[in-house]
Design a protein around this motif. Structure first.
Motif, mmCIF file in Angstrom:
data_model
loop_
_atom_site.group_PDB
_atom_site.id
_atom_site.type_symbol
_atom_site.label_atom_id
_atom_site.label_comp_id
_atom_site.label_asym_id
_atom_site.label_seq_id
_atom_site.Cartn_x
_atom_site.Cartn_y
_atom_site.Cartn_z
ATOM 1 N N UNK A 47 7.868 -6.048 8.344
ATOM 2 C CA UNK A 47 6.450 -5.714 8.465
ATOM 3 C C UNK A 47 6.241 -4.238 8.781
ATOM 4 N N UNK A 48 6.970 -3.715 9.734
ATOM 5 C CA UNK A 48 6.794 -2.315 10.119
ATOM 6 C C UNK A 48 7.128 -1.387 8.964
ATOM 7 N N UNK A 49 8.157 -1.742 8.213
ATOM 8 C CA UNK A 49 8.544 -0.931 7.051
ATOM 9 C C UNK A 49 7.429 -0.927 6.008
ATOM 10 N N UNK A 50 6.799 -2.076 5.786
ATOM 11 C CA UNK A 50 5.687 -2.158 4.839
ATOM 12 C C UNK A 50 4.510 -1.316 5.306
ATOM 13 N N UNK A 51 4.151 -1.493 6.552
ATOM 14 C CA UNK A 51 2.985 -0.790 7.084
ATOM 15 C C UNK A 51 3.161 0.723 7.048
ATOM 16 N N UNK A 52 4.388 1.185 7.226
ATOM 17 C CA UNK A 52 4.646 2.626 7.215
ATOM 18 C C UNK A 52 4.436 3.256 5.846
ATOM 19 N N UNK A 53 4.407 2.407 4.798
ATOM 20 C CA UNK A 53 4.255 2.928 3.438
ATOM 21 C C UNK A 53 2.807 2.895 2.939
ATOM 22 N N UNK A 54 1.916 2.289 3.722
ATOM 23 C CA UNK A 54 0.527 2.121 3.292
ATOM 24 C C UNK A 54 -0.122 3.462 2.962
ATOM 25 N N UNK A 55 0.035 4.439 3.824
ATOM 26 C CA UNK A 55 -0.625 5.727 3.624
ATOM 27 C C UNK A 55 -0.124 6.437 2.379
ATOM 28 N N UNK A 56 1.147 6.216 2.026
ATOM 29 C CA UNK A 56 1.695 6.848 0.818
ATOM 30 C C UNK A 56 1.035 6.288 -0.437
ATOM 31 N N UNK A 57 0.733 5.008 -0.429
ATOM 32 C CA UNK A 57 0.091 4.377 -1.594
ATOM 33 C C UNK A 57 -1.393 4.705 -1.634
ATOM 34 N N UNK A 58 -2.016 4.733 -0.471
ATOM 35 C CA UNK A 58 -3.447 5.036 -0.366
ATOM 36 C C UNK A 58 -4.270 4.136 -1.298
ATOM 37 N N UNK A 59 -4.199 2.815 -1.106
ATOM 38 C CA UNK A 59 -4.879 1.888 -2.026
ATOM 39 C C UNK A 59 -6.396 1.880 -1.845
ATOM 40 N N UNK A 60 -7.069 1.507 -2.930
ATOM 41 C CA UNK A 60 -8.512 1.283 -2.865
ATOM 42 C C UNK A 60 -8.817 -0.139 -2.404
ATOM 43 N N UNK A 61 -7.931 -1.066 -2.783
ATOM 44 C CA UNK A 61 -8.079 -2.470 -2.413
ATOM 45 C C UNK A 61 -6.715 -3.025 -2.020
#
Length: 320
Positions: A47-61
């Protein structure tokens, strides 16, 4: 022309090579719609590894597809990391008691999720009232795109089959009773547990398997819930199968009974309709063809996910 969007899906995407048409449907649909779709398999150990990548993707949805996201503090950690609209599309019937046991009801879910989509209309008030979320919508599952019904394949040729979980911890006793009764009257019935058409074989076998079966039986629990049915309906029809299932509430609003599929109201009627369609192959094949054409035209994943995006982007308020 629709706007290009970055979309992140979090669900059981490690099952793409198996039966899971739902997850594969996301991948195929968003590719066809021209969006940038990134998908992650939800694993509580990463989970932590996934969350750390969120900002790199910068999704709209962000589209969440499983109830596991309510466990622990995943949603609380996700929300401040992105300005994306967060969507939960849940494709099963909610067990009210277990839902409460997960401490969901006492959490500020309305601050963590923006939209909820579920595959029945019965439980919309529950989500709206218990979670304080107004934007709850009915969005049924769908089928993968197929160009045609494949020719019969001898190795999959069967007169009568049921594909699915026969019993799961004793909660499907009605299904067990139904199948036992049918088998007494139609000993040709073959049962295929989910695993027989998933991990042991690729999802790609479906378009060969179902057209080679004369009659595929369907049975969903909670058939008294408004518009709730198993995704088996979409899988069978979408791959060219003839489908005979138990009636579910208000299904006539979407399905032509005797035109796209047929139904039974009790085990005695199920036996009689099996006998009827086994002796009326021409009528059976007409329904098979009509059901395939209908579900491919109106209920494929490209259409379904465009419905979801239109609602999230406030272009529409209901499925088409």
């Amino acid at each position: 022309m629709q706007n290009f969007m970055k979309i992140l899906g979090i669900g059981h995407y490690n099952e793409l090579s198996y039966m899971s048409t739902h997850w594969l449907g996301h991948v195929e649909a968003f590719k066809k719609l021209g969006h940038d779709f990134t998908y992650w398999h939800y694993d509580k150990n990463y989970i932590e590894e996934m969350l750390n990548k969120i900002k790199d993707i910068n999704p709209d949805i962000v589209i969440l597809g499983i109830s596991d996201v309510f466990k622990g503090d995943f949603l609380e950690k996700l929300r401040p990391l992105t300005k994306a609209k967060i969507v939960w599309w849940y494709c099963d019937f909610t067990d009210y008691e277990n839902f409460g046991d997960k401490d969901v009801i006492r959490r500020p879910v309305d601050k963590l999720i923006d939209y909820i989509f579920i595959t029945n209309r019965e439980q919309i008030p529950f989500y709206q009232n218990k979670l304080n979320i107004d934007k709850v919508y009915y969005l049924p599952q769908a089928c993968l795109k197929r160009e045609k019904i494949e020719e019969l394949v001898s190795q999959y040729k069967n007169k009568l089959v049921f594909v699915g979980q026969v019993d799961y911890g004793g909660i499907r006793t009605e299904r067990v009773d139904l199948l036992n009764y049918i088998r007494k009257n139609h000993p040709e019935l073959k049962l295929y547990p989910n695993s027989d058409l998933t991990k042991k074989q690729s999802y790609g076998v479906h378009h060969l398997f179902y057209p080679s079966v004369e009659i595929t039986l369907g049975h969903s629990w909670h058939n008294d819930a408004d518009m709730y049915t198993s995704n088996r309906l979409f899988i069978v029809l979408g791959n060219g199968g003839f489908y005979l299932c138990n009636r579910f509430k208000n299904m006539e609003e979407m399905w032509g009974i005797g035109k796209h599929l047929d139904v039974f109201d009790n085990k005695e009627e199920a036996v009689e309709k099996i006998k009827y369609y086994q002796s009326h192959p021409k009528e059976r094949e007409e329904i098979r063809k009509c059901g395939f054409e209908y579900v491919q035209k109106y209920h494929n994943y490209t259409i379904r996910l465009q419905n979801l995006l239109d609602i999230v982007n406030e272009k529409n308020e209901q499925i088409k």
